[in-house]
Enzyme design. Structure first.
Site, PDB file in Angstrom:
ATOM      1  NE  ARG A  89      55.399  21.701  41.631  1.00 46.76           N
ATOM      2  CZ  ARG A  89      54.880  22.105  42.782  1.00 46.76           C
ATOM      3  NH1 ARG A  89      53.603  22.389  42.873  1.00 46.76           N
ATOM      4  NH2 ARG A  89      55.633  22.220  43.855  1.00 46.76           N
ATOM      5  CG  HIS A 167      48.627  18.646  42.361  1.00 47.09           C
ATOM      6  ND1 HIS A 167      47.495  19.002  43.040  1.00 47.09           N
ATOM      7  CD2 HIS A 167      49.616  18.607  43.290  1.00 47.09           C
ATOM      8  CE1 HIS A 167      47.785  19.200  44.314  1.00 47.09           C
ATOM      9  NE2 HIS A 167      49.074  18.955  44.485  1.00 47.09           N
ATOM     10  CD  GLU A 271      46.745  15.698  43.427  1.00 46.73           C
ATOM     11  OE1 GLU A 271      47.876  15.285  43.109  1.00 46.73           O
ATOM     12  OE2 GLU A 271      46.525  16.323  44.489  1.00 46.73           O
TER      13      GLU A 271
END
Length: 321
Positions: A89, A167, A271
């Site tokens: 990420r 997420h 998630e």
């Protein structure tokens, strides 16, 4: 796309000059994907934003973007040797100009293929060679689909394992009016109690305080009912047996520099994940994890998603239609 002047796929600059890809479909549906993090930051139907991104989000490497759909790889949480939620990420991804064929052919023109490969520095942190391919698709009806394909490209016969999560931060009108359906009677690990194992007792997950749970062996379809918006998010997932539900509530919200003090009221993370049993890949093996998101008026939503687990009357009562 008849009558639509905007291109289906556009590469442009986003916040702080970061590169992003904008996907557009009919009915004023769009999605935005930053190459930094391979990170979806916006998903709109009829011009209305469906994902939550904090007003205090820091669009500046190496900080991960707070909100949208961060990708947690090769680790979820901070129980391993890597930084919390891994490094995918906050790495710079590239547009994949020559991806291998996908098992499912999309009719949509609005999609982008991204790829992440380890740098020499990355290999010092996590000494495994891999190719992570991500396809983000905006369907003609406004559905958002993310397909991740991770291949072990180690040449010395080395197997590796990882945990993973999309997420996803959903935008909701009022967290106290939100229910997550489809997780009732399932076991979960409570991150607020040292990952001790419990069984969900309620007929839905509701929010009255901080929640941080990893539900295990979850169904392929889950739903988030936003009573005030009379809207239901439907999650369909494949290759992702677990589901994380998170809301930081007031104290945690105030402790996060990139999160507004009261923003917890307008978000919930549900998630799609693979956490309890890490994915193991031998050389040349590939794993696929797929998530499809749709948003429908609650009146359209009925119990067939859960084979009778969901009370259709309860959903219909929450609708004005």
């Amino acid at each position: 796309m008849e009558g639509e002047k905007a291109p289906a796929v556009e590469v442009c600059k986003g916040v702080n000059g970061l590169d992003k890809v904008v996907l557009r479909e009919a009915r004023d549906c769009s999605a935005e994907v930053y190459l930094y993090g391979g990170h979806v930051t916006s998903w709109k139907n009829d011009g209305e934003e469906l994902l939550f991104v904090s007003n205090k989000a820091i669009f500046k490497p190496p900080k991960a973007i707070r909100g949208g759909i961060p990708i947690c790889f090769p680790q979820f949480s901070n129980f391993g040797s890597l930084e919390q939620h891994g490094f995918a990420r906050n790495k710079q991804w590239s547009i994949d100009t020559d991806p291998p064929p996908f098992p499912t052919v999309t009719s949509s023109r609005a999609f982008v293929d991204l790829i992440l490969k380890p740098s020499e520095e990355d290999l010092k942190i996590w000494p495994n060679s891999y190719e992570f391919r991500l396809r983000v698709t905006l369907g003609p009806g406004g559905d958002l689909m993310l397909t991740s394909r991770i291949r072990n490209t180690n040449t010395e016969g080395k197997t590796f394992s990882f945990t993973f999560a999309y997420h996803t931060y959903f935008f909701v009108s009022d967290i106290s009016e939100v229910r997550v359906e489809g997780l009732e009677t399932l076991d979960y690990l409570d991150n607020l109690q040292e990952r001790k194992r419990f069984t969900e007792q309620g007929d839905a997950v509701v929010f009255e305080s901080e929640v941080d749970k990893i539900y295990l062996s979850t169904p392929a379809k889950l739903a988030i009912l936003d009573h005030e918006k009379k809207r239901t998010f439907v999650l369909r997932k494949d290759g992702l047996p677990d589901a994380v539900v998170w809301n930081p509530w007031d104290k945690k919200a105030k402790a996060m520099a990139d999160f507004g003090d009261d923003e917890y009221k307008h978000m919930v993370c549900v998630e799609a994940a693979a956490i309890e049993k890490p994915i193991e890949l031998k050389p040349n093996e590939e794993w696929t994890g797929r998530l499809e998101l749709s948003a429908v008026p609650s009146s359209y939503f009925s119990g067939h998603y859960f084979s009778g687990q969901l009370d259709p009357e309860k959903v219909l009562q929450s609708s004005s239609i």
